[in-house]
Enzyme design. Structure first.
Site, mmCIF file in Angstrom:
data_model
loop_
_atom_site.group_PDB
_atom_site.id
_atom_site.type_symbol
_atom_site.label_atom_id
_atom_site.label_comp_id
_atom_site.label_asym_id
_atom_site.label_seq_id
_atom_site.Cartn_x
_atom_site.Cartn_y
_atom_site.Cartn_z
ATOM 1 N N HIS A 158 0.837 -1.206 0.000
ATOM 2 C CA HIS A 158 0.000 0.000 0.000
ATOM 3 C C HIS A 158 0.870 1.253 0.000
ATOM 4 O O HIS A 158 0.702 2.143 -0.847
ATOM 5 C CB HIS A 158 -0.914 -0.002 1.234
ATOM 6 C CG HIS A 158 -1.767 1.220 1.356
ATOM 7 N ND1 HIS A 158 -3.057 1.268 0.916
ATOM 8 C CD2 HIS A 158 -1.499 2.457 1.874
ATOM 9 C CE1 HIS A 158 -3.567 2.466 1.145
ATOM 10 N NE2 HIS A 158 -2.625 3.210 1.732
ATOM 11 N N GLU A 159 1.795 1.311 0.948
ATOM 12 C CA GLU A 159 2.672 2.487 1.024
ATOM 13 C C GLU A 159 3.623 2.546 -0.162
ATOM 14 O O GLU A 159 4.007 3.630 -0.600
ATOM 15 C CB GLU A 159 3.453 2.458 2.342
ATOM 16 C CG GLU A 159 2.586 2.537 3.585
ATOM 17 C CD GLU A 159 1.689 3.768 3.606
ATOM 18 O OE1 GLU A 159 2.113 4.831 3.108
ATOM 19 O OE2 GLU A 159 0.549 3.660 4.094
ATOM 20 N N HIS A 203 2.006 4.527 -2.886
ATOM 21 C CA HIS A 203 2.197 5.967 -2.684
ATOM 22 C C HIS A 203 3.615 6.382 -3.073
ATOM 23 O O HIS A 203 3.830 7.371 -3.784
ATOM 24 C CB HIS A 203 1.962 6.333 -1.215
ATOM 25 C CG HIS A 203 0.549 6.194 -0.749
ATOM 26 N ND1 HIS A 203 -0.526 6.738 -1.409
ATOM 27 C CD2 HIS A 203 0.030 5.579 0.354
ATOM 28 C CE1 HIS A 203 -1.644 6.468 -0.748
ATOM 29 N NE2 HIS A 203 -1.329 5.761 0.316
#
Length: 378
Positions: free
Chosen positions: A25-26, A29
């Site tokens: 998920h990170e 980003h």
């Protein structure tokens, strides 16, 4: 007698599940930020004090926090909870400011924020696609194999062999469609359209509620009609080039189910006691790991979809909250005032903390804490 994988397997399963999912998920980003030339100051898996880490040649600190309940990427320029420029940001040299998050156009910032949840969906699509490529696509026809006596289905006059066409106005393509619809709607009156002996018919029923325990002692309730499917399973081979599309369709179907479940929760048809948090995830991850690696990986896909879906909810503090404010900014052609953003993010944080307290209360109940305390007091 229930199976109990044990605390260590719960802990190991949770770390093995949440760690990689938070990381990807990170990483979504981070990758989007790098693509647009934004400097990342820190990439953390877990919160709290750093227990291990290193700094790469770009100046990004990669680290592990002692509390493995999430993670974050801190971009240069993202200097307050609302992500608003500050005097400190304005005082940066032009070259440094150009590498900060706030210096980028609105559309680039929106893509960076959305990239995390999108990456979670991509992970789920890949997992479900691989399983479809290996095992094919299985479907149970929407046909009643048997009707349990004394159930809503029996009261509605349904019989074995009835082929369901629609329930509650929604078309039915498989028996799983029936299960997904009824499981979220205990106590709801519905119309059931079906075909019997080649003739179309319909009937009305009120979906009942069934409380069940699994082999691990987990208790849950769901809506049910009292219809069992047939033993027939139609398994269609899936070519490898088709597998990603099948994974995508399954992911979309699960997201629709989550949206449906959220709506039923808001309307009070699904009790809030069904909501679970990190402790319940840890328990279930240990249980799935004890059942085998395949079960665990499938669960990882489901949790990845959950992470993506929850993070896209329009709640300040979550990615969806940022995207909501970006949408407002795009319409107004100017950012939302910092004071409004600050209060919204405080409200969002309070809401998230309240939800965490609720799900922790539910999780402790699932572990039998409240029942044991009541026994001690009694």
């Amino acid at each position: 007698m229930t199976d109990n994988p044990g605390f260590l397997l719960y802990l190991f399963g949770f770390v093995l599940l949440i760690g990689p999912l938070v990381f990807v998920h990170e990483l979504g980003h981070y990758a989007a930020g790098r693509w647009f030339g934004i400097k990342a100051e820190a990439f953390s898996i877990g919160f709290g004090r750093e227990i291990a880490g290193f700094t790469d040649k770009r100046g990004t600190r990669w680290k592990f926090g002692w509390l493995p309940l999430g993670g974050y990427v801190k971009f240069a320029g993202d200097m307050n909870p609302a992500g608003q420029p500050t005097p400190e940001w304005l005082s940066l040299p032009a070259a440094e400011r150009a590498q900060t998050f706030q210096a980028k156009p609105l559309w680039q910032r929106a893509i960076v924020v959305a990239a995390g949840p999108v990456t979670n969906f991509i992970v789920a699509i890949l997992i479900l696609g691989v399983f479809a490529g290996i095992y094919g696509e299985a479907k149970i026809p929407p046909v009643a194999g048997s009707i349990e006596a004394g159930t809503p289905a029996a009261a509605a006059g349904l019989k074995p062999g009835d082929r369901f066409v629609a329930i509650g106005g929604r078309p039915v393509d498989s028996f799983e469609d029936m299960m997904r619809f009824t499981s979220l709607r205990a106590g709801m009156p519905v119309r059931i359209d079906y075909v019997r002996d080649g003739r179309a018919a319909s009937t009305d029923a009120v979906i009942g509620r069934l409380v069940e325990k699994d082999r691990f002692g987990n208790e849950s309730s769901r809506g049910y009609l009292g219809v069992a499917g047939t033993d027939e399973v139609v398994r269609t081979p899936v070519a490898w080039w088709q597998a990603p599309l099948v994974g995508f369709k399954r992911t979309v179907s699960l997201v629709k189910t989550m949206i449906d479940g959220l709506g039923q929760l808001v309307m009070g048809r699904v009790p809030v006691s069904e909501l679970g948090g990190p402790l319940r995830i840890a328990k279930i991850s240990g249980e799935m790991l004890s059942l085998g690696f395949e079960q665990f990986v499938i669960m990882a896909a489901l949790i990845s979809i959950n992470l993506g879906f929850i993070n896209l909810l329009p709640v300040p503090v979550l990615d969806g909250g940022h995207l909501l404010f970006y949408a407002v900014e795009a319409v107004r052609r100017k950012p939302v005032e910092p004071e409004v953003m600050e209060w919204a993010f405080r409200g969002g944080m309070i809401a998230i903390l309240a939800l965490m307290l609720l799900v922790t209360f539910n999780d402790l109940g699932a572990f039998g804490v409240w029942r044991n305390l009541a026994g001690l007091i009694g």
